[in-house]
Design an enzyme around this catalytic site. Structure first.
Site, PDB file in Angstrom:
ATOM      1  N   ARG A  91       0.829  -1.206   0.000  1.00  0.00           N
ATOM      2  CA  ARG A  91       0.000   0.000   0.000  1.00  0.00           C
ATOM      3  C   ARG A  91       0.864   1.257   0.000  1.00  0.00           C
ATOM      4  NH1 ARG A  91      -4.960  -0.982   2.446  1.00  0.00           N
ATOM      5  NH2 ARG A  91      -3.875  -2.387   3.875  1.00  0.00           N
ATOM      6  N   TYR A  92       1.972   1.200   0.718  1.00  0.00           N
ATOM      7  CA  TYR A  92       2.869   2.349   0.855  1.00  0.00           C
ATOM      8  C   TYR A  92       4.176   2.016   0.137  1.00  0.00           C
ATOM      9  CZ  TYR A  92      -0.322   3.013   4.821  1.00  0.00           C
ATOM     10  OH  TYR A  92      -1.441   3.137   5.610  1.00  0.00           O
ATOM     11  N   CYS A 104      -5.076 -17.402  13.693  1.00  0.00           N
ATOM     12  CA  CYS A 104      -4.673 -16.673  14.908  1.00  0.00           C
ATOM     13  C   CYS A 104      -4.821 -17.619  16.091  1.00  0.00           C
ATOM     14  CB  CYS A 104      -5.589 -15.471  15.138  1.00  0.00           C
ATOM     15  SG  CYS A 104      -5.449 -14.240  13.841  1.00  0.00           S
ATOM     16  N   CYS A 108     -10.523 -12.323  17.700  1.00  0.00           N
ATOM     17  CA  CYS A 108     -11.101 -11.130  18.315  1.00  0.00           C
ATOM     18  C   CYS A 108     -12.433 -10.854  17.638  1.00  0.00           C
ATOM     19  CB  CYS A 108     -10.159  -9.946  18.123  1.00  0.00           C
ATOM     20  SG  CYS A 108      -8.452 -10.335  18.555  1.00  0.00           S
ATOM     21  N   CYS A 111     -12.445  -8.189  14.812  1.00  0.00           N
ATOM     22  CA  CYS A 111     -11.314  -8.281  13.877  1.00  0.00           C
ATOM     23  C   CYS A 111     -11.618  -7.633  12.526  1.00  0.00           C
ATOM     24  CB  CYS A 111     -10.957  -9.743  13.665  1.00  0.00           C
ATOM     25  SG  CYS A 111      -9.648  -9.948  12.438  1.00  0.00           S
ATOM     26  N   ARG A 113     -10.017  -8.264   9.837  1.00  0.00           N
ATOM     27  CA  ARG A 113      -9.839  -9.250   8.763  1.00  0.00           C
ATOM     28  C   ARG A 113     -10.685 -10.490   9.031  1.00  0.00           C
ATOM     29  NH1 ARG A 113      -3.802  -7.870   8.595  1.00  0.00           N
ATOM     30  NH2 ARG A 113      -3.795  -6.196   7.048  1.00  0.00           N
ATOM     31  N   ASP A 311      -7.832   3.860   9.461  1.00  0.00           N
ATOM     32  CA  ASP A 311      -7.548   3.289   8.143  1.00  0.00           C
ATOM     33  C   ASP A 311      -8.696   3.698   7.243  1.00  0.00           C
ATOM     34  OD1 ASP A 311      -5.504   1.511   6.944  1.00  0.00           O
ATOM     35  OD2 ASP A 311      -5.496   0.673   8.977  1.00  0.00           O
TER      36      ASP A 311
HETATM   37  S1  SF4 Z   1      -7.459  -8.669  15.329  1.00  0.00           S
HETATM   38 FE1  SF4 Z   1      -7.914 -10.316  13.847  1.00  0.00          FE
HETATM   39  S2  SF4 Z   1      -5.914 -10.772  12.931  1.00  0.00           S
HETATM   40 FE2  SF4 Z   1      -5.495  -9.660  14.839  1.00  0.00          FE
HETATM   41  S3  SF4 Z   1      -5.238 -11.267  16.410  1.00  0.00           S
HETATM   42 FE3  SF4 Z   1      -7.400 -10.618  16.460  1.00  0.00          FE
HETATM   43  S4  SF4 Z   1      -8.420 -12.105  15.138  1.00  0.00           S
HETATM   44 FE4  SF4 Z   1      -6.247 -12.218  14.620  1.00  0.00          FE
END
Ligand code: SF4
Length: 351
Positions: A91-92, A104, A108, A111, A113, A311
């Site tokens: 991107r940069y 992971c 989370c 998240c 992603r 972002d």
């Molecule tokens: S934010 Fe998403 S990519 Fe980062 S540790 Fe948590 S689940 Fe994994």
């Protein structure tokens, strides 16, 4: 009681008393859509008696994750628009992300992603795709820094990490290898001397950026894991996501920033939460985030100040979103007005 292994099934969360049985159907619906994993270290931290527990909020599925808003997107920060080859986000100009895995240690609930991590299918970048990604980086002398991201790169074996770090280190133009991880917090036992050695390469700087959102995450074991990295000569920075009900008050955020600094981890980014699907219950307003930053600036050491960033959706990159203390910016020949940390305004002369 601490579970002996990572919990991935909603029924296991209920059995471990991390969620009441009446919520099982809801948990199952969410788990069918997004990955679930809670490591023993995190399970141990969750207080089931507290309905507002900031650790449970981050990791235990919630029916609100099924409520999607029109402004939310499966690729909220536009990785795909900047992915020239599989596994690389460029991107940069001077740096790339190298996404080695979609796995992971824990998932989370907010998240950014979440549509790609922990999904069925290929978990790791295949050897062929990794070779192509490394060829891409090797061919571009402007790439000064490579950020290992994912997923969480520290779920990979030491052997695999050592191999990737060595192949990057062999590129003369790559000077910095940065690792983005949550592992020192969610699975601190993985940070062994062998893993730390795997991240280092002669003549190159390795940085580790820790993702943590609440001071309770920095347990004695997590702090020891960070010390292992730092004592080996790996500087650490932090990134925190601003999350409603987790860290959206000045004391909680300030306590976390201080604890980072006490652990020799320099606060780096406070991220405004991204427009990931089903995460609106986590987002605050930008105005509230700016108020929190003002509170930090006034009351906590300069070492405790992260940069508050957003972002920009669509892949336009990160921008600092303030607050700005420059109240009126006029042509260079004119006087400026600047606000101090108490909110008082002062004039500054022209150059
Ligand atoms: S934010 Fe998403 S990519 Fe980062 S540790 Fe948590 S689940 Fe994994």
């Amino acid at each position: 009681m601490t579970p002996s292994r990572t919990l991935r099934d909603p029924a296991e969360l209920v059995d471990a008393a991390l969620a009441p049985a009446r919520r099982l159907a809801e948990l199952e619906q969410v788990a069918a859509r997004y990955a679930v994993a809670i490591t023993p270290a995190i399970a141990d931290l969750i207080d089931p008696a507290d309905p507002g527990d900031p650790l449970a909020r981050q990791f235990v599925p919630d029916a609100r994750e099924l409520e999607e808003r029109p402004e939310e997107a499966s690729d909220p920060i536009g990785d795909l628009a900047h992915s020239p080859v599989e596994g690389v986000v460029h991107r940069y100009p001077d740096r790339v992300l190298l996404k080695l895995t979609h796995v992971c240690a824990t998932y989370c609930r907010f998240c950014f992603r979440r549509e790609t991590v922990g999904r069925p299918g290929q978990a790791m970048l295949s050897p062929g795709a990794l070779a192509t990604a490394l060829t891409y980086i090797a061919a571009r002398a402007e790439i000064w820094e490579v950020i290992l991201s994912g997923g969480d790169p520290l779920v990979l074996s030491e052997r695999r990490l050592r191999d990737v770090v060595a192949r990057l280190a062999a590129m003369a133009h790559v000077k910095v290898i940065r690792v983005h991880t949550r592992v020192p917090v969610v699975d601190p036992g993985r940070i062994t001397p062998r893993l730390v050695r795997a991240l280092k390469a002669d003549g190159k700087a390795t940085y580790v950026v820790l993702h943590a959102n609440h001071a309770r995450e920095l347990t004695r074991e997590a702090r020891a894991a960070c010390a292992e990295l730092i004592d080996a000569g790996i500087p650490m920075l932090s990134q925190t996501v601003l999350l409603r009900g987790v860290n959206d008050d000045a004391k909680t955020l300030g306590d976390l920033m201080r604890l980072f600094v006490e652990c020799r981890i320099k606060p780096y980014y406070l991220h405004h939460a991204d427009l990931a699907p089903g995460t609106s219950h986590f987002r605050t307003t930008i105005a509230h985030g700016q108020d929190l930053m003002r509170a930090l600036r006034g009351r906590y050491s300069g070492l405790c100040q992260p940069t508050y960033v957003l972002d920009i959706p669509g892949g336009h990159g990160k921008s600092p979103i303030g607050p700005s203390y420059l109240v009126s910016e006029r042509p260079p020949s004119e006087i400026c007005e600047i606000e101090d940390f108490n909110g008082r305004r002062h004039l500054y002369p022209p150059a």
